[in-house]
Scaffold this motif. Structure first.
Motif, PDB file in Angstrom:
ATOM      1  N   PHE A 141       0.847  -1.188   0.000  1.00  0.00           N
ATOM      2  CA  PHE A 141       0.000   0.000   0.000  1.00  0.00           C
ATOM      3  C   PHE A 141       0.883   1.240   0.000  1.00  0.00           C
ATOM      4  O   PHE A 141       1.771   1.389   0.847  1.00  0.00           O
ATOM      5  CB  PHE A 141      -0.919   0.018   1.230  1.00  0.00           C
ATOM      6  N   ASN A 142       0.645   2.133  -0.975  1.00  0.00           N
ATOM      7  CA  ASN A 142       1.373   3.391  -1.072  1.00  0.00           C
ATOM      8  C   ASN A 142       0.410   4.543  -0.847  1.00  0.00           C
ATOM      9  O   ASN A 142      -0.639   4.602  -1.497  1.00  0.00           O
ATOM     10  CB  ASN A 142       2.012   3.545  -2.456  1.00  0.00           C
ATOM     11  N   SER A 143       0.751   5.457   0.042  1.00  0.00           N
ATOM     12  CA  SER A 143      -0.081   6.641   0.242  1.00  0.00           C
ATOM     13  C   SER A 143       0.732   7.884  -0.083  1.00  0.00           C
ATOM     14  O   SER A 143       1.899   7.991   0.314  1.00  0.00           O
ATOM     15  CB  SER A 143      -0.596   6.710   1.675  1.00  0.00           C
ATOM     16  N   PHE A 144       0.113   8.800  -0.802  1.00  0.00           N
ATOM     17  CA  PHE A 144       0.720  10.086  -1.143  1.00  0.00           C
ATOM     18  C   PHE A 144      -0.235  11.163  -0.651  1.00  0.00           C
ATOM     19  O   PHE A 144      -1.317  11.352  -1.209  1.00  0.00           O
ATOM     20  CB  PHE A 144       0.942  10.200  -2.651  1.00  0.00           C
ATOM     21  N   GLY A 145       0.140  11.858   0.416  1.00  0.00           N
ATOM     22  CA  GLY A 145      -0.759  12.816   1.019  1.00  0.00           C
ATOM     23  C   GLY A 145      -1.306  12.277   2.323  1.00  0.00           C
ATOM     24  O   GLY A 145      -0.902  11.223   2.822  1.00  0.00           O
ATOM     25  N   ILE A 146      -2.269  13.016   2.884  1.00  0.00           N
ATOM     26  CA  ILE A 146      -2.842  12.658   4.187  1.00  0.00           C
ATOM     27  C   ILE A 146      -4.339  12.441   4.041  1.00  0.00           C
ATOM     28  O   ILE A 146      -5.058  13.292   3.522  1.00  0.00           O
ATOM     29  CB  ILE A 146      -2.568  13.758   5.228  1.00  0.00           C
ATOM     30  N   PHE A 147      -4.794  11.314   4.510  1.00  0.00           N
ATOM     31  CA  PHE A 147      -6.220  10.972   4.526  1.00  0.00           C
ATOM     32  C   PHE A 147      -6.394   9.819   5.507  1.00  0.00           C
ATOM     33  O   PHE A 147      -5.450   9.095   5.814  1.00  0.00           O
ATOM     34  CB  PHE A 147      -6.711  10.580   3.130  1.00  0.00           C
ATOM     35  N   THR A 148      -7.580   9.676   6.004  1.00  0.00           N
ATOM     36  CA  THR A 148      -7.864   8.559   6.894  1.00  0.00           C
ATOM     37  C   THR A 148      -8.196   7.335   6.059  1.00  0.00           C
ATOM     38  O   THR A 148      -9.047   7.394   5.170  1.00  0.00           O
ATOM     39  CB  THR A 148      -9.039   8.883   7.828  1.00  0.00           C
ATOM     40  N   VAL A 149      -7.513   6.239   6.329  1.00  0.00           N
ATOM     41  CA  VAL A 149      -7.734   5.029   5.532  1.00  0.00           C
ATOM     42  C   VAL A 149      -7.822   3.821   6.456  1.00  0.00           C
ATOM     43  O   VAL A 149      -7.106   3.731   7.450  1.00  0.00           O
ATOM     44  CB  VAL A 149      -6.597   4.839   4.502  1.00  0.00           C
ATOM     45  N   ILE A 150      -8.726   2.944   6.135  1.00  0.00           N
ATOM     46  CA  ILE A 150      -8.853   1.668   6.841  1.00  0.00           C
ATOM     47  C   ILE A 150      -8.765   0.567   5.800  1.00  0.00           C
ATOM     48  O   ILE A 150      -9.538   0.551   4.829  1.00  0.00           O
ATOM     49  CB  ILE A 150     -10.187   1.564   7.597  1.00  0.00           C
TER      50      ILE A 150
END
Length: 453
Positions: A315-324
């Motif tokens: 899993f790659n995240s770019f930026g900020i957000f709530t994820v489940i």
């Protein structure tokens, strides 16, 4: 051995007399051609003045990069390009031809001549980019038995008859960017799947700015890679072989989530979420291994994403957000902020700090965590906040630190937050050989972005 003897030894090893060609000139033609493929055709032609060795080298170049030329240069563009084509070795084919001219003064006959020249010289890769104010091309203009990669950023005619379509039996990669012509009154409603079904070898398709909603069924049985940017989606998808999908600036609604979940062989998914994206549930197909989410949501910090992907590995995240993520164990998680906090006011910055901790809480099942420099520096700044929080990571094996950040810079509070829930976890600066992060979406993104769609 004295300095004089060393000089003689070098001369025997690399025999050349004063005034002879330099080492670059002694390279084989194929390697010099490859070097010249990175410069504009004008610069490549100018090498003919270097020496007798270079005089005709450019005439057999299989790679030609023409432009970009701006309006101020338009007076010379057509004549210069015609001269290049007329002076080339007529027996030399062109494998890769890139053509970018940002002016409307070239005649329509000139553009047809260009396309005909590329196809008649068995071009394998063709890139054509023009301004919007030109006569639309017929698809049949690009018919070729040799082309396997085609990128068009031009206006295209509406195809009504089968004879207007292209014939490209070897084409594997197609990139189309919508360019509105001066006579176009409707928004590209003509682009239907029949445009692609006549391309039997097509495996990679990248579309930008097109309206596909008029297609009752988007059926491409052999397609393995698809990128859609600023597109209206078709009603029904039939893509049984699709392995990689990228959706850029497309609202992820419940309908889109259903479409994604129906892609039973999909292994790589990248989503670019935009400002109008609200809370979303993303139901993924059972075989999905790699998921990348890139957020552009600085004005909407309350975004919440729930991902259902039973076999998700990376899993790659770019930026900020709530994820489940509904996954019992995530092999690799990569956190990147990439300038997220630039030009962010203090009150919003504090809000993002809390949201970053909430995001990490949703990724608590990660075995391997990788941070970019900005994200680990942000976590260091909020050590006082992290000191009051328990570590969410109970399955962690290691945290990969970015280049330029030493483990000695990690505060006790940050160390406890990241490693406290996994006593055997460690910090590393290099990925262990057997634990290399395999992110196939990197390759998929490279395919879609190479030509700056």
């Amino acid at each position: 051995m004295g300095s004089g003897e060393k000089k003689k030894a070098r001369t025997r090893a690399f025999p050349q007399q004063l005034g002879d060609e330099d080492r670059l000139s002694r390279l084989p033609d194929e390697l010099i051609h490859k070097i010249l493929s990175f410069v504009d055709a004008k610069q490549a032609v100018e090498t003919c003045t270097l020496s007798r060795r270079w005089q005709l080298l450019w005439t057999t170049l299989p790679f030609l990069q023409i432009g970009p030329y701006q309006i101020s240069e338009s007076k010379y563009v057509a004549n210069f390009i015609r001269r290049i084509f007329s002076d080339r070795n007529p027996q030399s084919n062109i494998s890769d031809l890139k053509f970018r001219v940002y002016n409307a003064t070239c005649s329509w006959n000139f553009f047809e001549e260009f396309a005909h020249y590329a196809i008649s010289h068995n071009a394998q890769s063709l890139y054509l980019e023009l301004l919007r104010d030109h006569i639309p091309f017929k698809l049949s203009t690009f018919s070729s038995v040799s082309l396997n990669k085609l990128t068009l950023k031009v206006s295209l005619e509406t195809c009504e008859l089968q004879s207007d379509f292209w014939d490209l039996p070897a084409l594997t990669t197609l990139r189309l960017k919508y360019v509105r012509s001066y006579e176009d009154k409707q928004r590209n409603s003509w682009l239907k799947d029949s445009l692609f079904t006549c391309l039997p070898a097509l495996t990679t398709l990248c579309l930008e700015g097109w309206d596909l909603s008029g297609s009752s069924s988007f059926s491409l049985p052999a397609l393995t890679t698809l990128r859609l940017c600023h597109c209206m989606l078709p009603k029904v998808w039939d893509l049984p072989a699709l392995l990689s999908l990228q959706l850029d600036n497309i609202y992820v609604s419940a309908k889109v989530s259903d479409i994604i979940s129906a892609l039973v062989n999909l292994k790589n998914l990248t989503l670019f979420l935009t400002l109008n994206q609200g809370n979303c549930f993303i139901s993924c197909p059972p075989q999905l291994l790699n998921l990348s989410i890139r957020a552009r949501l600085k004005h909407s910090p309350s975004i919440n994403i729930v991902v259902s992907a039973p076999k998700l590995c990376n899993f790659n995240s770019f930026g900020i957000f709530t994820v489940i993520t509904g996954v019992p164990e995530l092999e690799n998680v990569n956190i990147s902020l990439q300038g997220w906090f630039q030009n962010v006011i203090l009150t919003q910055r504090k809000q993002f700090y809390w949201q970053l901790t909430n995001m990490l809480l949703g990724l608590c099942n990660a075995k391997h965590l990788t941070f970019d420099l900005e994200s680990i520096e942000v976590l260091s700044k909020i050590s006082n906040i992290l000191a009051s929080l328990p570590s969410p990571f109970s399955k962690l094996e290691y945290v990969k630190l970015p280049r330029g950040f030493e483990e000695s810079n990690i505060s006790g509070a940050l160390r406890s937050y990241l490693l406290g829930g996994s006593p055997n976890a460690t910090f590393v600066t290099k990925l262990p050989q057997k634990k290399i992060v395999e992110d196939s979406m990197v390759d998929a993104n490279r395919v879609c972005h190479t030509d700056a769609m």
